[in-house]
Design an enzyme around this catalytic site. Structure first.
Site, PDB file in Angstrom:
ATOM      1  CG  ASP A  77      -2.223   0.522   1.048  1.00 55.94           C
ATOM      2  OD1 ASP A  77      -2.272   1.964   0.800  1.00 55.94           O
ATOM      3  OD2 ASP A  77      -3.219  -0.252   0.999  1.00 55.94           O
TER       4      ASP A  77
ATOM      5  CG  HIS B 110      -5.297   3.853   0.556  1.00 54.43           C
ATOM      6  ND1 HIS B 110      -4.725   2.687   0.533  1.00 54.43           N
ATOM      7  CD2 HIS B 110      -6.306   4.074  -0.258  1.00 54.43           C
ATOM      8  CE1 HIS B 110      -5.772   1.917  -0.284  1.00 54.43           C
ATOM      9  NE2 HIS B 110      -6.598   2.671  -0.666  1.00 54.43           N
TER      10      HIS B 110
ATOM     11  CB  SER C  46      -9.055   0.586  -0.815  1.00 53.93           C
ATOM     12  OG  SER C  46      -8.274   0.791  -1.797  1.00 53.93           O
TER      13      SER C  46
END
Length: 744
Positions: A144, A209, A535
């Site tokens: 990620d 994220h 996600s």
């Protein structure tokens, strides 16, 4: 490649009915005080407006006036029961309880808070059965944007040293404090990608994220987590005792280069991880030309489960990504929580708006102006209606709320930038994502909007206030509209996505290096924030895969995927019209997945045989298996027949008469024995489904039994989807395989 999540992207969905909640001067912090009471009345009678008037009238008897009653009341419950909540003195509460119309008055209490809801919603509470020693040996890898190591979600209090199998590293880098016994590995990979001034060449997460996904999968338990008091609860991953290894492959420019991804896969496989979670998509549908497909195949051969996000290109059909049959592909669904903001006009009327504002108003009311009325003298009123940059007169906006039509995000930042307080935005496009605003703002539909516009023109001094966002309960689960749909563009025989998991408005850890909106001028920074996307769904299933593996350390990736698919909770096609193309086997069910009864096993040879039957050239398969494959020597048959997949999918050509699909499958008994499983078939109209044999008798654990499913479907209209299922039932287990029949 690009990240499969976009926290604040607009996306259409079906509006939920607006919940009219009265929230006056009481802030979210104010509601914590002990002098709030809930007043229960009799059965609901008449409309919700009548019930609301009744509540105000009753409350006014102890408050002295309707105005004071409105100021005291914080909720009016008019949907399922008849009650209101208000700020009262003990004497006022006592007087209300003596009234004939009042059933009871109880003080507001603060009970133990549970998670940001997603884990409890899918049935994995903190009290769920665990094998803690085995769980602490599980290593979950995240590919990620990096991680923020100093956050509470990654503390290692009570953790012993990393498992002996761990071979990874964690060096100190710029702005990166290093690892510990929870976050045992952190590396970065950046050769490809565009430069971005905010990038730091280290595993540190400047985007947020990766931190969010890592804490969702395996974060430690953090009580009292929230976004400025919103979505308050206990934040945690599925496996709080598991270890985390983070591989930064995506950067501030949103670039995730294939070569970096493959390097990270290679490192993770070498390092000894058990589960790889990758919320990245947009690759090549050709299995042998896709970095995630290739990397995950090699991981599978080493016994590592790869879980990947399905993509955010829904509700359009055939947009699902990460479709290799050795990957667990995850769609995004909602939990039973949404966020609303109450608008109170100066005339006392209250309305509910969408989006998320974290600000408590500093005044009871602010002046309100319509954007068209605040246009620059030489400017376009049409541009001012949308509150475009440089369209508004700062002298007409300063210190005011501005009513704008919505053409995209950012009008609240325009208004704030020239001295305004915030915006009320009008849009008949519905938004299921709780858009986070950098200034007080909310979204209303045109019906409410017209009322507000009429109000601004009905008085010389229109005013309004937007209260801080609060939670409301909604029906769930349903598939998020942005979640990518099937059918699988890479193979018409394999159902994708496999399952769905919570991916809408999920609270988890975030980086302090970026504001919660990421917008210029935003001053809101938080250790936790809400994000939406497949996600966010992906690490839920990655965590579940780790949870299952903690009970069954020797299970193969295929067995773990099978357990997750066949125990998933079926979802409603009435609500999700794309059916299994939206949600796969259904909503993931962690505690059932631990004990599935039967599993559909596969080895890497089965995948190679499948690929040969799918038309892949034997020489190209060397990218997966390391040497050319002689496909002509493999057994004849259809590709889907070669693959022992838990779900079944049949493509029916239009005007083709009757199509017949034959699915040969083999299950392994992973429960106690002796036992008998009997088949239950659910056939949709126009489809005949049979299974032979109809009973499977197992004399011992790990025994395998084969069966054949024959599906006969009549011609159907283009893009029609019908759903059936095969359920193997015993006295202890329900093992469900979805059967999808569709016309391309």
């Amino acid at each position: 490649m690009s990240l499969c999540s976009c926290r604040n992207f607009p996306t259409p969905f079906l509006w939920f009915p607006l919940l009219l909640v009265l929230l006056t001067n009481a802030s979210a912090d104010g509601v914590k005080q002990k002098n709030f009471y809930i007043v229960f009345l009799g059965d609901l009678a008449g409309s919700r407006d009548i019930a609301l008037d009744t509540h105000l009238n009753i409350l006014s008897t102890v408050k002295g006036s309707i105005l004071e009653a409105k100021e005291s009341m914080v909720y009016s419950y008019t949907k399922s029961f008849n009650a209101f909540a208000a700020k009262l003195s003990k004497d006022e509460a006592k007087n209300l309880s003596a009234m004939d119309e009042v059933v009871s008055v109880i003080p507001n209490q603060y009970r133990k808070l549970h998670t940001t809801r997603s884990w409890d919603f899918i049935g994995l509470p903190l009290t769920a059965k665990r094998k803690l020693k085995s769980e602490s040996d599980i290593i979950v890898a995240l590919l990620d944007t990096g991680v923020t190591p100093q956050l509470q979600s990654f503390k290692d209090d009570g953790f012993g040293p990393p498992p002996a199998k761990w071979k990874g590293t964690c060096d100190k880098y710029a702005n990166f404090s290093g690892c510990n016994n929870k976050l045992i590995g952190a590396r970065y990979f950046k050769i490809g990608g565009r430069p971005d001034p905010s990038d730091i060449l280290s595993p540190i997460d400047v985007v947020g994220h990766g931190t969010h996904t890592a804490s969702t999968a395996a974060g430690t338990v953090v009580p009292d987590a929230s976004l400025f008091g919103i979505a308050k609860g206990t934040a945690r991953g599925a496996v709080p005792s598991a270890r985390l290894a983070v591989y930064k492959v995506c950067w501030a420019s949103d670039d995730c280069a294939d070569m970096d991804i493959l390097a990270a896969f290679e490192a993770a496989i070498h390092d000894g991880v058990d589960v790889i979670s990758i919320s990245i998509g947009g690759g090549n549908p050709n299995y042998v030309q896709d970095s995630i497909g290739i990397g995950s195949f090699h991981a599978m051969r080493k016994g590592i489960v790869t879980v990947a996000s399905a993509g955010n290109d829904g509700p359009f059909m055939a947009t699902v990504t990460n479709t290799a049959p050795w990957i667990v592909t995850v769609a995004a669904s909602a939990i039973d929580r949404d966020f609303r903001s109450t608008i109170q006009l100066g005339n006392g009327k209250n309305f509910s708006g969408g989006g998320l504002t974290t600000f408590n108003p500093k005044q009871k009311q602010y002046p309100l102006v319509n954007g068209t009325d605040a246009a620059r003298n030489s400017g376009s009123k049409e541009n001012a209606r949308f509150c475009y940059e440089d369209s508004l007169d700062p002298t007409k906006v300063k210190g005011k709320l501005v009513y704008c039509s919505l053409s995209g995000w950012g009008s609240e930042s325009v208004v704030k930038g020239i001295g305004g307080i915030g915006t009320i935005m009008e849009s008949d496009q519905a938004f299921e994502i709780a858009q986070i605003f950098m200034a007080p703002a909310t979204i209303v539909n045109s019906s409410i909007g017209q009322i507000i516009i009429n109000y601004t023109h009905s008085t010389r001094s229109p005013s309004a206030v937007i209260h801080k966002t609060h939670e409301v309960k909604i029906p769930a689960p349903f598939t998020a509209s942005f979640s990518s749909r099937g059918p699988n563009p890479a193979s018409k025989h394999i159902l994708k996505p496999d399952v769905t998991a919570p991916g809408l408005n999920i609270l988890a850890s975030y980086t302090p290096m970026r504001s919660i909106t990421g917008e210029k001028g935003d001053t809101q920074f938080s250790e936790f924030t809400l994000m939406s996307g497949t996600s966010m769904a992906c690490p839920h299933v990655s965590g579940v895969a780790a949870y299952v593996k903690s009970f069954h350390p020797n299970w193969s990736p295929a067995a773990i995927r099978s357990a997750i698919i066949t125990t998933a909770k079926p979802m409603s096609q009435r609500i999700n019209k794309e059916a299994e193309f939206a949600y796969g086997g259904g909503q993931v069910n962690p505690t059932r997945a631990v004990n599935p009864g039967l599993v559909y096993e596969m080895d890497d040879f089965a995948y190679v045989q499948f690929l040969c039957h799918e038309g892949y050239n034997g020489s190209t398969l060397s990218v997966l298996v390391g040497s050319p494959v002689n496909c002509t020597s493999l057994l004849p048959g259809l590709g889907h027949d070669a693959l022992n997949y838990p779900s079944m999918q049949l493509s029916v050509e239009n005007n083709s008469g009757t199509t017949v699909g034959v699915f040969r499958r083999r299950v392994t008994n992973v429960g106690p024995a002796p036992t008998i499983f009997n088949a239950t078939i659910k056939s949709p109209k126009g489809v005949e489904i049979t299974v032979k044999p109809a009973s499977l008798i197992f004399s011992h654990t790990l025994q395998k039994k084969s069966f054949k499913v024959v599906v006969k479907a009549k011609s159907m209209a283009s893009m029609k989807i019908v759903s059936g299922s095969l359920i193997w039932r015993s006295t202890r287990y329900i093992v469900r395989s979805p059967i999808v029949i569709y016309s391309p």
